[in-house]
Design a protein around this motif. Structure first.
Motif, PDB file in Angstrom:
ATOM      1  N   VAL A 203      31.706  21.817   1.452  1.00  0.00           N
ATOM      2  CA  VAL A 203      30.779  22.909   1.138  1.00  0.00           C
ATOM      3  C   VAL A 203      29.943  23.219   2.379  1.00  0.00           C
ATOM      4  N   ALA A 204      29.927  24.488   2.793  1.00  0.00           N
ATOM      5  CA  ALA A 204      29.109  24.882   3.948  1.00  0.00           C
ATOM      6  C   ALA A 204      27.630  24.788   3.593  1.00  0.00           C
ATOM      7  N   ASP A 205      26.804  24.511   4.588  1.00  0.00           N
ATOM      8  CA  ASP A 205      25.385  24.227   4.368  1.00  0.00           C
ATOM      9  C   ASP A 205      24.637  25.391   3.703  1.00  0.00           C
ATOM     10  N   HIS A 206      25.105  26.639   3.905  1.00  0.00           N
ATOM     11  CA  HIS A 206      24.378  27.776   3.323  1.00  0.00           C
ATOM     12  C   HIS A 206      24.521  27.818   1.791  1.00  0.00           C
ATOM     13  N   ARG A 207      25.420  26.976   1.235  1.00  0.00           N
ATOM     14  CA  ARG A 207      25.576  26.924  -0.233  1.00  0.00           C
ATOM     15  C   ARG A 207      24.840  25.713  -0.827  1.00  0.00           C
ATOM     16  N   ARG A 208      23.816  25.272  -0.130  1.00  0.00           N
ATOM     17  CA  ARG A 208      23.040  24.100  -0.524  1.00  0.00           C
ATOM     18  C   ARG A 208      22.484  24.223  -1.945  1.00  0.00           C
ATOM     19  N   ASP A 209      22.050  25.422  -2.322  1.00  0.00           N
ATOM     20  CA  ASP A 209      21.463  25.621  -3.656  1.00  0.00           C
ATOM     21  C   ASP A 209      22.468  25.285  -4.760  1.00  0.00           C
ATOM     22  N   GLU A 210      23.753  25.610  -4.518  1.00  0.00           N
ATOM     23  CA  GLU A 210      24.783  25.293  -5.508  1.00  0.00           C
ATOM     24  C   GLU A 210      24.917  23.780  -5.687  1.00  0.00           C
ATOM     25  N   VAL A 211      24.735  23.054  -4.586  1.00  0.00           N
ATOM     26  CA  VAL A 211      24.817  21.589  -4.653  1.00  0.00           C
ATOM     27  C   VAL A 211      23.659  21.035  -5.476  1.00  0.00           C
ATOM     28  N   VAL A 212      22.471  21.600  -5.282  1.00  0.00           N
ATOM     29  CA  VAL A 212      21.300  21.156  -6.063  1.00  0.00           C
ATOM     30  C   VAL A 212      21.537  21.428  -7.553  1.00  0.00           C
ATOM     31  N   ASP A 213      22.155  22.578  -7.877  1.00  0.00           N
ATOM     32  CA  ASP A 213      22.483  22.877  -9.288  1.00  0.00           C
ATOM     33  C   ASP A 213      23.435  21.826  -9.846  1.00  0.00           C
ATOM     34  N   ARG A 214      24.396  21.399  -9.012  1.00  0.00           N
ATOM     35  CA  ARG A 214      25.346  20.378  -9.464  1.00  0.00           C
ATOM     36  C   ARG A 214      24.636  19.046  -9.719  1.00  0.00           C
ATOM     37  N   ILE A 215      23.656  18.730  -8.868  1.00  0.00           N
ATOM     38  CA  ILE A 215      22.874  17.498  -9.070  1.00  0.00           C
ATOM     39  C   ILE A 215      22.165  17.553 -10.416  1.00  0.00           C
ATOM     40  N   ARG A 216      21.552  18.713 -10.728  1.00  0.00           N
ATOM     41  CA  ARG A 216      20.854  18.856 -12.022  1.00  0.00           C
ATOM     42  C   ARG A 216      21.810  18.573 -13.181  1.00  0.00           C
ATOM     43  N   ALA A 217      23.031  19.113 -13.071  1.00  0.00           N
ATOM     44  CA  ALA A 217      24.011  18.931 -14.145  1.00  0.00           C
ATOM     45  C   ALA A 217      24.352  17.451 -14.325  1.00  0.00           C
ATOM     46  N   GLN A 218      24.489  16.723 -13.215  1.00  0.00           N
ATOM     47  CA  GLN A 218      24.786  15.290 -13.305  1.00  0.00           C
ATOM     48  C   GLN A 218      23.627  14.521 -13.922  1.00  0.00           C
ATOM     49  N   LEU A 219      22.407  14.882 -13.525  1.00  0.00           N
ATOM     50  CA  LEU A 219      21.227  14.182 -14.050  1.00  0.00           C
ATOM     51  C   LEU A 219      21.079  14.415 -15.553  1.00  0.00           C
ATOM     52  N   GLU A 220      21.419  15.633 -15.999  1.00  0.00           N
ATOM     53  CA  GLU A 220      21.324  15.944 -17.430  1.00  0.00           C
ATOM     54  C   GLU A 220      22.279  15.077 -18.250  1.00  0.00           C
ATOM     55  N   GLN A 221      23.375  14.632 -17.615  1.00  0.00           N
ATOM     56  CA  GLN A 221      24.328  13.748 -18.306  1.00  0.00           C
ATOM     57  C   GLN A 221      23.937  12.278 -18.161  1.00  0.00           C
ATOM     58  N   GLY A 222      22.750  12.028 -17.576  1.00  0.00           N
ATOM     59  CA  GLY A 222      22.273  10.653 -17.426  1.00  0.00           C
ATOM     60  C   GLY A 222      22.831   9.940 -16.211  1.00  0.00           C
ATOM     61  N   ARG A 223      23.463  10.706 -15.283  1.00  0.00           N
ATOM     62  CA  ARG A 223      24.068  10.100 -14.099  1.00  0.00           C
ATOM     63  C   ARG A 223      23.065  10.023 -12.942  1.00  0.00           C
ATOM     64  N   GLN A 224      23.477   9.328 -11.875  1.00  0.00           N
ATOM     65  CA  GLN A 224      22.648   9.206 -10.678  1.00  0.00           C
ATOM     66  C   GLN A 224      23.383   9.748  -9.459  1.00  0.00           C
ATOM     67  N   VAL A 225      22.611  10.026  -8.403  1.00  0.00           N
ATOM     68  CA  VAL A 225      23.144  10.756  -7.253  1.00  0.00           C
ATOM     69  C   VAL A 225      22.672  10.119  -5.941  1.00  0.00           C
ATOM     70  N   TYR A 226      23.598  10.005  -4.978  1.00  0.00           N
ATOM     71  CA  TYR A 226      23.242   9.651  -3.597  1.00  0.00           C
ATOM     72  C   TYR A 226      23.198  10.926  -2.758  1.00  0.00           C
ATOM     73  N   TRP A 227      22.238  10.982  -1.843  1.00  0.00           N
ATOM     74  CA  TRP A 227      22.210  12.071  -0.843  1.00  0.00           C
ATOM     75  C   TRP A 227      22.022  11.385   0.508  1.00  0.00           C
ATOM     76  N   VAL A 228      23.037  11.443   1.366  1.00  0.00           N
ATOM     77  CA  VAL A 228      22.984  10.734   2.645  1.00  0.00           C
ATOM     78  C   VAL A 228      22.776  11.715   3.789  1.00  0.00           C
TER      79      VAL A 228
END
Length: 704
Positions: free
Chosen positions: A470-495
Motif C-alpha cells: 500500500v502506498a503511503d498516500h493511502r494511509r487513511d485506508e490502513v487506519v480504517d482497517r485497524i479499526r475493523a480489526q479492533l472491533e473484532q477484538g484483535r490487536q495490531v502492530y505498527w512498526v
C-alpha cells in the motif's frame, strides 16, 4: 586468449613517512593495516576495483562525449578566472581539435606545469559543451614518456593512502609473495590459469583483454582465484569438523528414570509435536548420545516451533544429570524464551529440586548473585539469558548443552566464550537456532561444517497471512482497517523503521505516529510505544501490557523480536517497508497469524519524487507479496544482498568470499567440495599451505 601481462609498470618512488609518535608505524602502514594488508599474500590478493587505459594516445577529434581519453597536446591558453568561482581554465590543442581543461582546486605548481607552450599528456573524461570539448580535473603529466604496456590498476583505498603509494605497495607485495602451486597435479579446474600468472594478469592486464571478462569475473584468471578461494573455505570447514570430531563432549544418555523429564514434558505440552519437530528431536537425541560434540544448526521458518525443540533437547540434557544454557541476543527475545520454558519446565524441575535460572545485564546485583550461585551449585539445570550468561562470574557446575538463538547476531568471541563454560577438558554440545532459512549454496559453503536440521512444517492452527503493498498516500485506508480489526477484538502492530544515523528523528516520527493513531482511534483504544531508548524494565512492561491485551495497538521503532508471540495480534503494518531488509520483513510478518484469526501484513511504502522505489527495495517488496515461503524468501534475499549481509558476517566474523559468487559459481563450489577431503587425506601439507594463504588467522573463526 590474451597473453599474460608483461612486467608491471614502474612508478616514481613515493617519499617514505616517519612513524607516528608512540606507534612505530607510519601513516601509510596504519592505513594498509586498516585495509587488512599485512602479509605479502594479502597485497597479492588485493585486486583492482577497475582499470585505466594509459597504454595509448588518441586524437581529440576521434573522442565522443563521455569517453575516458588520453591525449598529448600543447597548451595554448592558461588563466585563472574568478567567476562564478576561482578556477584554472586551460586550453590545449592536439592538432586535431582543442579542449578546455577546468580545475577548481589547483596549486601554483600545476599552473607552472600548464604554462602556455608546454606539451603535456592529459587523461580525463571528455565532455561536449557550448564551448566545445571539456575535461574537469584531468590527470596531467609531461608528454613524451614511454607508455605503459598494461592497464593501470585502480584500487579501493582510504583517506591518507594515495593511489600511487598503494600501487607501489601492492606491486612490491606481489613480487615478494610466495605463489607456488598448492593444488595437487592436474587438480585445477579445466581452462584456468596457474595462480601466479592469474594474479600478475589481474593486477596488470594487457590492453587487448575484453573489459567485460574482467568485470563479470569470467576470465580464466578470475576463475582460478574463485576456485582457490572456495577450496580454502571448504578445506577450513572440513578441518574444523574433523578437529571437533576429535574432541570429547558429555554423553547425554538417559539416567535410571529412563528420560523421565523428557517424557513428562511431552505429556505436559498443550499441543502435539509436528512430524518435523519429532524428526528433528530424534536427530538431536542421536547427537547428544555420542561423545563427539554436536554442532547442529536448527533452522525453521517463523513460527515453526524451534523453542519447544530446544526445550526437549534441554530435558534430555537434564535427564542425563547435566546443565543446559540458552543464550539469546536481546532481553526481549530471551524473556520470551524464558517465559515459555519456565511455564513448561519449572513445575517439572521443582519436583527434582531444580529450577530454570534467568541471567541478564539489567538484573539487580542481589538477584544476579542468587542466580549465579544457583548456576554454580547445579540447582539451575537450565540457564536462560543474554550475554550475561557468558560473563566471567558465571560458573557452571557441569554445562553439557549450549543453545544459541539467532546465532548470526552474536560475535565469534561470544559464541566461543559460551562453549568455554563447559571446562577445559570437555566440549559442550552446541545447538544453534535460526529463523532465517539457509539457502542450499550457503549450507554447502558457510555452513559446511554444520549438521543442519530443518523444521519444514508449521504447527496446525497457523493461518495464512495475506500481504498487501500500500502506498503511503493511502494511509487513511490502513487506519480504517485497524479499526475493523479492533472491533473484532484483535490487536495490531505498527512498526516504524529505525536508521542508526538518525535515531532521534525516527524516534520522533514513531512518537508522532503513536499520537496520531491514538487520536484517530479514540481514547478507548490503548496505543503503546516501544523504542530502543526505553529502559529494559519499561520495554518489558509495554510488551506484557500488549500480550495481556491492555494495549490494543503497539507502535515500535525496534524490530518486534523474533519469538514475540501474541496470538491475538492479526494485523502487522510496516511503515516505510522499502527501508527494511527482506528477511527482516519476513520475520516481522511472522509476528501475526499465530492464532486462529485471519491475519494480514500491510507494507506501507513511500515512493520517491519520481513515484518509484529503488530497484533492490522493489525486489524485496515484490518477493514479500509473491511468497510466504521462508526458503524462497531466503533464496531471493541472498540474490539481492549477497552472503556477507545475509549472514550478518560483520558480527559473526565469518570469513567472507571476496571473489566467488555463490549464485553463479556453483560448479566451482562442487569442484571444491569434492577436492577438499582428497587434499586433507592425501596432501595435508598442500591443504595447510592453501588455507594459510587464503584465510590466515581467519580460519580460527570457523571454530565458532
Amino acid at each position: 586468449m590474451p597473453a599474460a601481462a608483461k612486467s608491471p609498470p614502474t612508478e616514481k618512488p613515493v617519499p617514505a613517512q616517519a612513524p607516528a609518535p608512540g606507534t612505530g608505524l607510519s601513516a601509510v602502514q596504519r592505513a594498509l593495516r586498516k585495509l587488512g594488508l599485512l602479509r605479502d599474500i594479502d597485497f597479492a590478493l588485493y585486486l583492482p576495483m577497475r582499470y585505466e587505459d594509459e597504454t595509448r594516445i588518441v586524437r581529440l577529434a576521434d573522442t565522443r562525449d563521455g569517453d575516458m581519453a588520453q591525449i598529448e597536446a600543447v597548451v595554448t591558453e592558461c588563466e585563472v578566472v574568478y567567476r562564478p568561482r576561482r578556477q584554472l581554465i586551460v586550453t590545449v590543442d592536439d592538432g586535431s581539435d582543442t579542449c578546455q581543461l577546468r580545475f577548481f582546486n589547483f596549486y601554483p605548481s600545476q599552473q607552472k606545469q600548464l604554462a602556455v607552450g608546454a606539451r603535456v599528456r592529459i587523461r580525463g573524461e571528455v565532455r561536449g559543451g557550448f564551448v566545445g570539448r571539456q575535461m574537469m580535473h584531468p590527470a596531467v603529466k609531461a608528454a613524451g614518456t614511454a607508455l605503459p604496456e598494461a592497464l593501470t590498476p585502480v584500487y579501493s583505498t582510504i583517506a591518507g593512502l594515495a593511489q600511487p603509494v598503494l600501487r607501489r605497495e601492492v606491486r612490491s607485495g606481489l613480487a615478494r609473495a610466495e605463489l607456488d602451486e598448492t593444488l595437487p597435479p592436474g587438480a585445477a579446474p579445466h581452462g584456468t590459469w596457474d595462480l601466479r600468472r592469474s594474479l600478475n594478469f589481474l593486477h596488470y592486464p594487457t590492453p587487448d583483454v575484453a573489459i567485460a571478462m574482467l568485470e563479470d569475473h569470467s576470465h580464466p584468471a578470475w576463475q582460478r582465484l574463485k576456485a582457490d578461494e572456495l577450496l580454502a573455505q571448504q578445506l577450513s570447514q572440513l578441518q574444523a569438523r574433523r578437529e571437533r570430531a576429535a574432541q570429547r563432549a558429555p554423553v547425554l544418555e538417559m539416567d535410571a528414570s529412563g528420560g523421565r523429564l523428557h517424557k513428562d514434558l511431552l505429556a505436559a505440552l498443550p499441543f502435539s509435536l509436528t512430524g518435523a519437530q519429532q524428526r528433528v528431536g530424534e536427530e538431536i537425541t542421536r547427537d547428544l548420545a555420542r561423545e563427539i560434540p554436536m554442532h547442529r544448526l536448527l533452522q525453521g521458518d517463523v513460527g515453526s516451533g524451534k523453542t519447544v525443540v530446544a526445550a526437549l533437547a534441554a530435558a534430555r540434557c537434564i535427564d542425563a544429570g547435566f546443565q543446559c544454557a540458552l543464550m539469546a541476543p536481546t532481553e526481549i527475545l530471551a524473556a520470551q524464551h524464558f517465559g515459555k520454558l519456565v511455564n513448561w519446565l519449572d513445575p517439572l524441575l521443582a519436583e527434582r529440586g531444580l529450577r530454570v535460572a534467568w541471567l541478564t545485564g539489567s538484573q539487580k546485583k542481589k538477584e544476579r548473585d542468587t542466580m549465579t550461585a544457583a548456576v554454580e551449585s547445579g540447582e539451575a539445570a537450565l540457564v536462560v539469558g543474554t550475554h550475561a550468561v557468558i560473563s566471567e562470574k558465571v560458573r557452571f557446575r557441569n554445562l553439557a548443552l549450549a543453545v544459541i538463538d539467532e546465532q548470526h547476531r552474536f560475535g565469534v568471541a561470544q559464541r566461543l566464550a559460551l562453549r568455554g563454560k563447559a571446562g577445559d577438558d570437555v566440549e559442550p554440545h552446541l545447538l544453534m537456532m535460526s529463523a532465517t532459512p539457509i539457502p542450499r549454496t550457503l549450507a554447502m559453503s558457510y555452513y559446511a561444517d554444520l549438521d543442519v536440521s530443518t523444521l519444514d512444517e508449521l504447527p496446525p492452527g497457523r493461518t495464512p497471512i495475506v500481504t498487501k503493498l500500500v502506498a503511503d498516500h493511502r494511509r487513511d485506508e490502513v487506519v480504517d482497517r485497524i479499526r475493523a480489526q479492533l472491533e473484532q477484538g484483535r490487536q495490531v502492530y505498527w512498526v516504524c523503521p529505525l536508521i542508526e544515523e538518525s535515531e532521534a528523528v525516527d524516534l520522533r516520527n514513531a512518537t508522532e505516529t503513536r499520537d496520531e493513531l491514538a487520536e484517530a482511534l479514540g481514547e478507548q483504544v490503548g496505543v503503546g510505544l516501544l523504542h530502543s531508548r526505553m529502559p529494559t524494565a519499561e520495554k518489558q512492561a509495554v510488551m506484557e501490557a500488549f500480550t495481556a491485551n491492555r494495549l490494543q495497538v503497539l507502535v515500535s521503532t525496534t524490530v518486534i523480536e523474533v519469538g514475540v508471540d501474541v496470538p491475538n495480534a492479526s494485523l502487522m503494518v510496516i511503515e516505510h517497508a522499502e527501508r527494511f531488509g527482506l528477511s527482516q520483513l519476513h520475520q516481522l510478518r511472522g509476528r501475526v497469524g499465530r492464532g486462529a484469526a485471519a491475519s494480514a501484513c500491510v507494507l506501507l511504502y513511500s515512493p520517491n519524487e519520481g513515484g518509484r522505489v529503488g530497484e533492490a527495495a522493489r525486489a524485496r517488496l515484490k518477493a514479500m507479496a509473491e511468497t510466504s515461503d521462508g526458503f524462497e524468501i531466503a533464496r531471493r534475499d541472498l540474490e539481492i544482498r549477497g552472503p556477507g549481509e545475509f549472514l550478518g558476517a560483520r558480527q559473526s566474523g565469518a570469513p567472507l568470499l571476496r571473489f566467488a559468487d555463490l549464485t553463479n559459481d556453483t560448479l566451482l563450489l562442487d569442484w571444491a567440495r569434492e577436492l577438499a577431503p582428497q587434499m586433507l587425506d592425501r596432501h595435508p601439507d598442500l591443504a595447510a599451505r592453501h588455507v594459510d594463504r587464503w584465510l590466515g588467522s581467519k580460519a580460527e573463526y570457523l571454530k565458532a
